[in-house]
Design a protein around this motif. Structure first.
Motif, PDB file in Angstrom:
ATOM      1  N   ASN A   6      24.339 -40.053  17.463  1.00  0.00           N
ATOM      2  CA  ASN A   6      25.351 -39.113  17.937  1.00  0.00           C
ATOM      3  C   ASN A   6      24.733 -37.746  18.217  1.00  0.00           C
ATOM      4  O   ASN A   6      25.056 -37.100  19.225  1.00  0.00           O
ATOM      5  N   ASN A   7      23.853 -37.291  17.329  1.00  0.00           N
ATOM      6  CA  ASN A   7      23.192 -35.997  17.529  1.00  0.00           C
ATOM      7  C   ASN A   7      22.310 -36.009  18.772  1.00  0.00           C
ATOM      8  O   ASN A   7      22.089 -34.965  19.393  1.00  0.00           O
ATOM      9  N   HIS A  74      27.391 -30.876  18.983  1.00  0.00           N
ATOM     10  CA  HIS A  74      26.671 -31.698  19.955  1.00  0.00           C
ATOM     11  C   HIS A  74      26.496 -30.944  21.269  1.00  0.00           C
ATOM     12  O   HIS A  74      25.410 -30.918  21.847  1.00  0.00           O
ATOM     13  N   ARG A  94      16.424 -26.823  19.575  1.00  0.00           N
ATOM     14  CA  ARG A  94      17.079 -27.732  20.521  1.00  0.00           C
ATOM     15  C   ARG A  94      17.093 -27.071  21.888  1.00  0.00           C
ATOM     16  O   ARG A  94      17.190 -25.844  21.995  1.00  0.00           O
TER      17      ARG A  94
END
Length: 230
Positions: A6-7, A74, A94
């Motif tokens: 999911n991440n 997310h 990220r």
């Protein structure tokens, strides 16, 4: 593993599951990495599991919806960036690539850069664990810090590491009994028979100065004294 997939937006996962050999990485359509690198059966199991979980996430609402632009979520980038065509994470950073923009999240803070006329093909983090990022484009490898900032604090400047020390320049002591260089001899002990001898001695003094054997002041004093004899 479900949280890891999911991440990764259903396209990649970085996991640490004892039942699956510990730490590993999965990428849809790419290479699957597990702790036991030669266990091809385990790689197939991880790939199949991640694909099944990614499909389940795409067809079911399993986790609560987090609004776009929420740090730590997310969709952590600003909602006006749209949908990224590439995203990923390395260590504590990220990133997401959009048409004309690059979003980077570090410690919950998001910075959006203007990618100018770069067509980003890949992003990598500097070895050694610092916060510097580079990307590849049609112009080669470029530091993210060279891009204009549209919003956010920006990434810290990369640390400058100095691994080499400058060697000390010293003049070795003269051996007893050895003939000292011309700069070390009193002028009255030198055979200065002509102006050519004086000019040659000045040239030798200049070489000793350039080599660091004598100082600039010593060279100037000797040169002045020699020129006075012409």
């Amino acid at each position: 593993m479900l949280m890891a997939v999911n991440n990764g937006g259903g396209n990649m996962a970085q996991f640490n599951c004892p039942e699956l050999g510990g730490s590993g990485q999965w990428m849809r359509g790419g290479m699957t990495m597990v702790g036991d690198i030669f266990n091809h059966g385990l790689k197939m199991t991880v790939n199949s599991l991640c694909l099944e979980l990614a499909n389940a996430l795409a067809n079911n609402q399993i986790f609560p919806v987090i609004p776009a632009g929420t740090p730590g979520g997310h969709q952590w980038w600003p909602s006006d960036c749209g949908i990224p065509f590439s995203s990923g994470a390395q260590n504590n950073i990220r990133y997401a690539v959009f048409p004309g923009k690059l979003a980077v999240e570090l410690n919950g803070q998001v910075t959006v850069y203007d990618t100018l006329n770069h067509h980003i093909g890949g992003i990598s983090q500097q070895q050694g664990g610092d916060t510097s990022l580079t990307f590849t484009s049609q112009f080669g490898s470029v530091s993210v810090n060279q891009l204009p900032i549209l919003s956010g604090p920006g990434l810290p400047a990369p640390a400058v590491h100095t691994n080499f020390a400058k060697p000390a320049v010293s003049t070795p002591p003269f051996n007893q009994g050895a003939t000292p260089p011309a700069a070390a001899m009193p002028l009255d002990r030198q055979n200065l028979s002509s102006s050519d001898d004086i000019i040659q001695l000045i040239e030798k003094l200049a070489k000793l100065r350039d080599a660091g054997a004598i100082s600039e002041q010593d060279f100037t004093d000797k040169k002045t004294e020699l020129l006075a004899r012409l």
